[in-house]
Write a protein that holds these residues in place. Structure first.
Motif, PDB file in Angstrom:
ATOM      1  N   THR A   1      37.737  38.328  40.491  1.00 40.54           N
ATOM      2  CA  THR A   1      37.204  39.250  41.497  1.00 40.54           C
ATOM      3  C   THR A   1      35.695  39.378  41.379  1.00 40.54           C
ATOM      4  O   THR A   1      34.968  39.315  42.379  1.00 40.54           O
TER       5      THR A   1
ATOM      6  N   ASN B   1      33.937  35.760  42.068  1.00 39.80           N
ATOM      7  CA  ASN B   1      33.955  35.311  43.462  1.00 39.80           C
ATOM      8  C   ASN B   1      32.830  35.929  44.276  1.00 39.80           C
ATOM      9  O   ASN B   1      32.229  35.264  45.123  1.00 39.80           O
ATOM     10  N   TYR B   2      32.536  37.198  44.029  1.00 39.49           N
ATOM     11  CA  TYR B   2      31.473  37.840  44.796  1.00 39.49           C
ATOM     12  C   TYR B   2      30.121  37.208  44.478  1.00 39.49           C
ATOM     13  O   TYR B   2      29.351  36.876  45.393  1.00 39.49           O
TER      14      TYR B   2
ATOM     15  N   ASP C   1      30.050  33.530  45.877  1.00 37.27           N
ATOM     16  CA  ASP C   1      29.918  33.481  47.336  1.00 37.27           C
ATOM     17  C   ASP C   1      28.499  33.812  47.771  1.00 37.27           C
ATOM     18  O   ASP C   1      27.943  33.169  48.671  1.00 37.27           O
ATOM     19  N   CYS C   2      27.905  34.814  47.151  1.00 36.35           N
ATOM     20  CA  CYS C   2      26.519  35.171  47.478  1.00 36.35           C
ATOM     21  C   CYS C   2      25.574  34.018  47.172  1.00 36.35           C
ATOM     22  O   CYS C   2      24.676  33.702  47.960  1.00 36.35           O
TER      23      CYS C   2
ATOM     24  N   ASN D   1      29.807  39.390  52.293  1.00 36.98           N
ATOM     25  CA  ASN D   1      30.614  39.089  51.113  1.00 36.98           C
ATOM     26  C   ASN D   1      31.082  40.364  50.419  1.00 36.98           C
ATOM     27  O   ASN D   1      32.111  40.367  49.736  1.00 36.98           O
ATOM     28  N   LEU D   2      30.328  41.438  50.599  1.00 37.34           N
ATOM     29  CA  LEU D   2      30.719  42.719  50.013  1.00 37.34           C
ATOM     30  C   LEU D   2      32.024  43.228  50.637  1.00 37.34           C
ATOM     31  O   LEU D   2      32.831  43.867  49.953  1.00 37.34           O
TER      32      LEU D   2
ATOM     33  N   ARG E   1      34.465  41.289  51.698  1.00 35.64           N
ATOM     34  CA  ARG E   1      35.503  40.491  51.045  1.00 35.64           C
ATOM     35  C   ARG E   1      35.747  40.977  49.621  1.00 35.64           C
ATOM     36  O   ARG E   1      36.895  41.079  49.179  1.00 35.64           O
ATOM     37  N   PHE E   2      34.676  41.288  48.918  1.00 33.31           N
ATOM     38  CA  PHE E   2      34.794  41.804  47.563  1.00 33.31           C
ATOM     39  C   PHE E   2      35.572  43.122  47.542  1.00 33.31           C
ATOM     40  O   PHE E   2      36.398  43.357  46.656  1.00 33.31           O
TER      41      PHE E   2
ATOM     42  N   VAL F   1      27.962  45.844  40.696  1.00 34.17           N
ATOM     43  CA  VAL F   1      27.993  45.244  42.036  1.00 34.17           C
ATOM     44  C   VAL F   1      26.584  44.889  42.491  1.00 34.17           C
ATOM     45  O   VAL F   1      26.336  43.803  43.029  1.00 34.17           O
TER      46      VAL F   1
ATOM     47  N   ALA G   1      25.122  41.121  43.285  1.00 36.24           N
ATOM     48  CA  ALA G   1      24.549  40.833  44.598  1.00 36.24           C
ATOM     49  C   ALA G   1      23.116  40.312  44.478  1.00 36.24           C
ATOM     50  O   ALA G   1      22.763  39.283  45.081  1.00 36.24           O
TER      51      ALA G   1
END
Length: 285
Positions: free
Chosen positions: A90, A93-94, A97-98, A131-132, A134-135, A170, A174
């Motif tokens: 979890t 992935n964030y 993806d970013c 993406n946040l 989705r996260f 988070v 990011a």
């Protein structure tokens, strides 16, 4: 002086560290439209649509549990294997993806950048925000799994005070993905091959992060290579994430401070490079 002998020099008055936040705020409606575009276009013409938000991490967790947990027998510090892997997946992935989507922002949006003006920082910011979403959905899946293991199975794990650091984690993920992605994106305007290496490189980087094993195992079994994992800024972030939600992990203020320092440096370098390249990238893309 005659008009024929006059010369004009047009220069930008903005500095390389100028984020133009006032312009970004003025174009906030565009930011929301781009977030919606990213969300809709990614799952357009798919049968399951947003359900892939749940399916992807769930299938990855099952595969990791079977291969690394059961076949390889890698320790999970006494935590239930699916919970251990879901926590790492979890968070990872964030960040991934970013990083991957920001790294191609110049190339992917060259046509838009060449036609109309808007703060270019809007594009990478829209990626981080989309993406946040989705996260957030994957966090719901993770919390549901935690509730299942606690109330149904009675698995031994404890939520600790470090869960209060979740917003900080988070933001770090990011900004780390944003900064590194902007640097790579600027480089891909001249070196196209780099775009093909990003996805592969991110996958390799995952194995140098404590996604599929705890830091304690790496320090014990592979001391000669453990420094690579320790100096990976995502390692203390994921360890803090696990420690906060599951009560196990090599949390330290020093590690979190190190990750914050690296994130700040990459973000500042990313801003400088991004602002420099955006001025003439249309000529090179």
């Amino acid at each position: 002086m005659s008009a024929e002998n006059q010369s004009w020099t047009i220069e930008s008055k903005s500095s390389l560290l100028d984020l133009k936040l006032n312009e970004v705020w003025a174009y906030r409606d565009l930011l929301l439209l781009l977030v919606r575009r990213d969300f809709v276009s990614f799952y357009k013409q798919t049968i399951l649509g947003p359900l892939w938000f749940f399916i992807q991490p769930l299938f990855t967790t099952i595969i990791f549990t079977f291969i690394f947990g059961n076949l390889a027998g890698i320790s999970t510090d006494g935590l239930p294997k699916p919970l251990f892997y879901m926590a790492g997946i979890t968070a990872w992935n964030y960040f991934a993806d970013c990083l991957t989507k920001t790294s191609t922002v110049f190339k992917d949006n060259a046509n838009i950048f060449g036609k109309v003006y808007f703060p270019r920082l809007i594009m990478p910011l829209s990626i981080v925000v989309s993406n946040l979403v989705r996260f957030g959905v994957q966090m719901i899946l993770f919390l549901l799994m935690m509730a299942y293991y606690h109330f149904v199975i009675g698995a031994p794990f404890n939520i600790t005070w470090a869960i209060a650091l979740f917003p900080v984690i988070v933001v770090l993920m990011a900004l780390l993905g944003l900064g590194a992605g902007m640097i790579i994106s600027a480089m891909t305007t001249k070196y196209r091959d780099l775009a093909f290496l990003v996805t592969f490189g991110v996958q390799l980087l995952m194995y140098a992060t404590t996604v599929i094993y705890p830091l304690s195992t790496a320090l014990e079994k592979y001391p000669a290579y453990a420094w690579i994992i320790e100096y990976n800024p995502m390692t203390p972030i994921i360890e803090t994430f696990r420690y906060g939600f599951l009560g196990e992990g090599a949390f330290s203020w020093g590690g979190l401070g190190y990750a914050s320092g690296i994130t700040l440096v990459l973000l500042l370098v990313g801003i400088v490079v991004f602002n420099k390249v955006e001025r003439n990238f249309v000529d090179t893309v």
